[in-house]
Design a protein around this motif. Structure first.
Motif, mmCIF file in Angstrom:
data_model
loop_
_atom_site.group_PDB
_atom_site.id
_atom_site.type_symbol
_atom_site.label_atom_id
_atom_site.label_comp_id
_atom_site.label_asym_id
_atom_site.label_seq_id
_atom_site.Cartn_x
_atom_site.Cartn_y
_atom_site.Cartn_z
ATOM 1 N N GLY A 94 0.818 -1.197 0.000
ATOM 2 C CA GLY A 94 0.000 0.000 0.000
ATOM 3 C C GLY A 94 0.859 1.257 0.000
ATOM 4 O O GLY A 94 2.088 1.209 -0.012
ATOM 5 N N HIS A 95 0.204 2.396 0.010
ATOM 6 C CA HIS A 95 0.901 3.677 -0.101
ATOM 7 C C HIS A 95 1.596 4.022 1.213
ATOM 8 O O HIS A 95 1.043 3.802 2.302
ATOM 9 N N SER A 97 1.952 6.653 2.804
ATOM 10 C CA SER A 97 1.241 7.574 3.695
ATOM 11 C C SER A 97 0.329 6.798 4.647
ATOM 12 O O SER A 97 -0.055 7.303 5.704
ATOM 13 N N VAL A 98 0.011 5.561 4.268
ATOM 14 C CA VAL A 98 -0.876 4.724 5.081
ATOM 15 C C VAL A 98 -0.111 3.550 5.694
ATOM 16 O O VAL A 98 -0.198 3.273 6.890
ATOM 17 N N THR A 99 0.652 2.871 4.850
ATOM 18 C CA THR A 99 1.420 1.695 5.277
ATOM 19 C C THR A 99 2.900 2.015 5.149
ATOM 20 O O THR A 99 3.475 1.938 4.063
ATOM 21 N N ASP A 103 4.831 -0.665 9.500
ATOM 22 C CA ASP A 103 3.820 -1.687 9.253
ATOM 23 C C ASP A 103 4.383 -2.925 8.562
ATOM 24 O O ASP A 103 3.694 -3.945 8.462
ATOM 25 N N LEU A 201 -2.363 11.040 -4.666
ATOM 26 C CA LEU A 201 -1.986 11.308 -3.269
ATOM 27 C C LEU A 201 -0.878 12.351 -3.180
ATOM 28 O O LEU A 201 -0.103 12.373 -2.215
ATOM 29 N N TYR A 206 3.922 11.144 3.925
ATOM 30 C CA TYR A 206 4.214 9.778 4.333
ATOM 31 C C TYR A 206 4.168 9.710 5.865
ATOM 32 O O TYR A 206 3.948 10.724 6.539
ATOM 33 N N ASP A 207 4.410 8.536 6.416
ATOM 34 C CA ASP A 207 4.145 8.357 7.852
ATOM 35 C C ASP A 207 5.336 8.709 8.748
ATOM 36 O O ASP A 207 5.319 8.399 9.936
ATOM 37 N N LYS A 218 -4.887 1.392 16.698
ATOM 38 C CA LYS A 218 -4.124 0.707 15.653
ATOM 39 C C LYS A 218 -3.213 -0.354 16.290
ATOM 40 O O LYS A 218 -3.047 -0.402 17.508
#
Length: 544
Positions: A94-95, A97-99, A103, A201, A206-207, A218
Motif C-alpha cells: 500500500g501507499h 502515507s498509510v502503510t 507496518d 496522493l 508519508y508516515d 491501531k
C-alpha cells in the motif's frame, strides 16, 4: 566425628568457598579501566592473535528489511517516489502515507529461522567467527532492548534474535560479533518526511512524522513512531536528492545534527547490548566511530567495550572493534574495515573486508538473475585479502522467513569443499615478503571512500600468484590453472631483486599426495603440475 562438628566444618567450607568466589568476582569487577575515551588511550589496543589467525567470518545481515525481499536500504528507498522499492511497496503493501515501514515489521515472522542449523553450516564451510546484525539504519533493535521499544521481542518475530544467534555461535565454539548501524537513522529516514510529488496522493505526507497519539486503536497503539523514525527535526541540506546522504555520512556537508537525547539513547542501547550479550567483535557502519566527530559518544563506547572485555579476560583485551575510513592514528585504536573492497598493498596492522554474496538485505532479484558472487570470486577475494594481512567477513543474505536459498547453499558448499583441501594455506598464516606477483599486482584499483573497488579487477590468470607464510613454509596461491601444466614463480628465483633469496627444498600441491618436480634457477621457480586438478577454483603450492 560429632555430627555438630561435621555440620560446622561443612558450613565453614561452603561459606569459605562462597566468600572466595565473591572475592574473585569482586577482584575481576574492581580491575581498573585500562582504556580512557580518547584516541591516545585507545592506541594501546592490539588486535588479538585469534583474530589474525581466523581469516574468514560469516555475517547474518538480517532484519525486518529482508521481509519484502527487495534488497538494501528498503526502509529508506520505499519512501523514494518512483524508485523500484517504492513501486514494489505500493504494489505489495500500500501507499507509504498509510502503510509505512513500521507496518512491515509485524509481517516479519521469521517462521523458518533455525539459527543453530545456519551457524553449524557456516562453521562447516570454514567460518572462524560469526556476526549477527544488532540493528540497522532502520533503528529497530534485534534484542530485548531496554532503551528501544521497537525491538524484535515486542513485535515481529517476538524473539530475542541476538540471544539465539549468540547461543548458536557458542555451541559451535565460534567468536560472536554484533554489527550496530542505527546511529544514522536520524538522516537516513528523512525520506519518510516526504510526500508524493504527483498523482492522486500528491502532497499527502508519508508516515515519517506520525506521533504516538495517532496510534490509538491501531496495531501500534502505545508505541511512538518517532522512537523508530526519529524525524521530528528539519531536513538535511539537499535531502530532496536521495543520494545526498552519501556526502553527509560523516555528518558534514549540511547533515541535520541530532539532539543530545538521540545521542544518549544510541549510547544507552549500545552499552545495553554490549553488557548483556558480551560480543567478541563489534562493528559500526560509520565513518570512524558512531556520531564522530560531532560527538565523542563513540569513544565512550569503544573504551567501555575494551574495558569490559579486559575485565572478562583477566586484564587482556581479546575483542575486536571495527571502524571505517580511519586515519593512521585511528588504525592504532580500531581494526580497519573496508566495505566491498581490497587495498592494493599489504597492511601493517590486521584489517578486514566486509562484503556480500549479493545485496546486504535479501533481494529476490539477485536470486532470479543469478547475480550472486560465485564461490571462485569469494575464494579469490579471500586469498588476495589474506595475502595482505586481512580477514574476509562474508554476508550470506537471509530471506525474511529466516532461511537461505538453495543457490546460496550451493555456493557455500563449494567454498567449503575448497577449504577442506586448502585451509592450511589460509588459517594461521601471515603475509610473506611480498603479497603477490602477476598482472593483477600491477593494476591500479584505488579504494573509493569506505572501499567499493571489488568489481574493478580483471580476470585472474595463471601468472597471478599470492603468497603467505607459516613456519618454514611459503604457500603460493595460483589463481588460475595453467594451460601448459606448469607454474613459473618469478619471486622465487635465486637472484630475484624484490625479496631475499630462498632455497627451495620441496614443493607439494595441497590435495595431491605426491611431491612435485621443480627447478629453481636464478630467474624463477618452475613447478610441473599433475594432470588432475584437486579443485576447479585455484591451486595452492606448499613450498619448503
Amino acid at each position: 566425628m560429632n555430627k555438630n562438628i561435621f555440620k560446622t566444618l561443612v558450613l565453614f567450607t561452603v561459606l569459605g568457598t562462597t566468600l572466595n568466589a565473591q572475592a574473585q568476582q569482586k577482584k575481576q569487577i574492581d580491575l581498573p579501566d585500562i582504556f580512557q575515551p580518547n584516541w591516545e588511550s585507545l592506541a594501546q589496543y592490539e588486535a588479538p592473535e585469534w583474530f589474525r589467525n581466523a581469516k574468514f567470518g560469516i555475517w547474518a545481515h538480517w532484519g525486518p528489511q529482508c521481509q519484502p525481499e527487495q534488497g538494501d536500504w528498503y526502509a529508506r528507498g520505499m519512501y523514494d517516489e518512483g524508485s523500484g522499492q517504492y513501486n514494489a511497496h505500493v504494489k505489495t503493501y500500500g501507499h507509504p502515507s498509510v502503510t509505512g515501514f513500521k507496518d512491515i515489521i509485524p509481517t516479519w515472522k521469521a517462521e523458518k529461522w533455525n539459527p543453530e542449523r545456519l551457524v553449524t553450516l557456516y562453521k562447516k564451510v570454514g567460518a572462524q567467527y560469526f556476526f549477527a546484525m544488532g540493528n540497522h539504519h532502520d533503528n529497530f533493535d534485534l534484542w530485548d532492548s531496554k532503551h528501544q521499544k521497537w525491538n524484535s521481542v515486542n513485535m515481529g518475530p517476538k524473539r530475542d534474535i541476538l540471544a539465539a544467534w549468540s547461543k548458536a555461535a557458542k555451541k559451535n565454539k565460534l567468536p560472536f560479533g554484533v554489527s550496530i548501524h542505527a546511529s544514522h537513522a536520524w538522516t537516513w529516514y528523512e525520506t519518510a518526511q516526504r510526500a508524493d510529488r504527483s498523482g492522486p496522493l500528491k502532497d499527502v505526507p508519508y508516515d515519517g512524522n506520525l506521533t504516538k497519539a495517532e496510534g490509538k486503536g491501531k496495531w501500534w497503539d502505545g508505541y511512538d513512531p518517532q522512537e523508530l523514525y526519529r524525524q521530528n527535526h528539519p531536513l538535511s541540506k539537499g535531502s530532496e536528492d536521495v543520494k545526498s546522504l552519501w556526502a553527509q555520512w560523516d555528518w558534514n556537508n549540511g547533515a541535520a545534527r541530532p539532539t543530545q537525547e538521540y545521542i544518549d539513547n544510541f549510547y544507552q542501547r549500545t552499552i545495553d547490548m554490549i553488557d548483556n550479550y558480551q560480543p567478541d567483535l563489534l562493528y559500526f557502519d560509520d565513518t570512524t566511530l558512531p556520531l564522530w566527530p560531532i560527538s565523542t559518544v563513540g569513544l565512550d563506547i569503544a573504551a567501555h567495550f575494551y574495558n569490559s572485555n579486559a575485565k572478562k579476560n583477566k586484564g587482556k583485551v581479546d575483542a575486536v572493534l571495527f571502524g571505517k575510513i580511519l586515519s593512521e592514528q585511528q588504525k592504532d585504536c580500531l581494526v580497519w574495515d573496508v566495505e566491498r573492497g581490497v587495498p592494493d598493498q599489504v597492511q601493517e596492522k590486521a584489517w578486514q573486508t566486509c562484503t556480500c554474496l549479493g545485496s546486504w538485505h535479501y533481494s529476490k532479484t539477485d536470486y532470479d538473475n543469478d547475480s550472486y558472487k560465485s564461490s571462485k570470486k569469494v575464494v579469490h577475494m579471500l586469498i588476495d585479502i589474506v595475502s595482505k594481512n586481512g580477514n574476509l567477513l562474508l554476508n550470506v543474505p537471509i530471506r525474511g522467513d529466516g532461511s537461505i536459498d538453495e543457490k546460496e547453499e550451493k555456493i557455500l558448499h563449494e567454498i567449503g569443499d575448497w577449504m577442506q583441501v586448502n585451509k592450511a594455506g589460509i588459517f594461521d598464516t601471515r603475509p610473506w615478503k611480498i603479497y603477490g606477483e602477476g598482472p593483477s599486482t600491477e593494476e591500479n584499483r584505488p579504494l573509493n571512500a569506505a572501499g567499493f573497488n571489488e568489481d574493478k579487477e580483471n580476470a585472474y590468470t595463471a601468472a597471478d600468484i599470492r603468497f603467505v607464510q607459516k613456519g618454514d613454509a611459503i604457500y603460493a596461491h595460483i589463481l588460475a590453472w595453467p594451460s601448459d601444466g606448469s607454474v613459473t614463480i618469478k619471486s622465487l628465483g635465486k637472484k630475484n631483486k624484490k625479496v631475499p633469496a630462498v632455497t627451495v627444498k620441496t614443493v607439494s600441491l595441497l590435495g595431491y599426495k605426491k611431491k612435485l618436480e621443480f627447478n629453481q634457477n636464478e630467474e624463477a621457480l618452475s613447478v610441473t603440475l599433475p594432470s588432475e586438478k584437486p579443485n576447479q577454483i585455484s591451486l595452492v603450492l606448499k613450498i619448503n
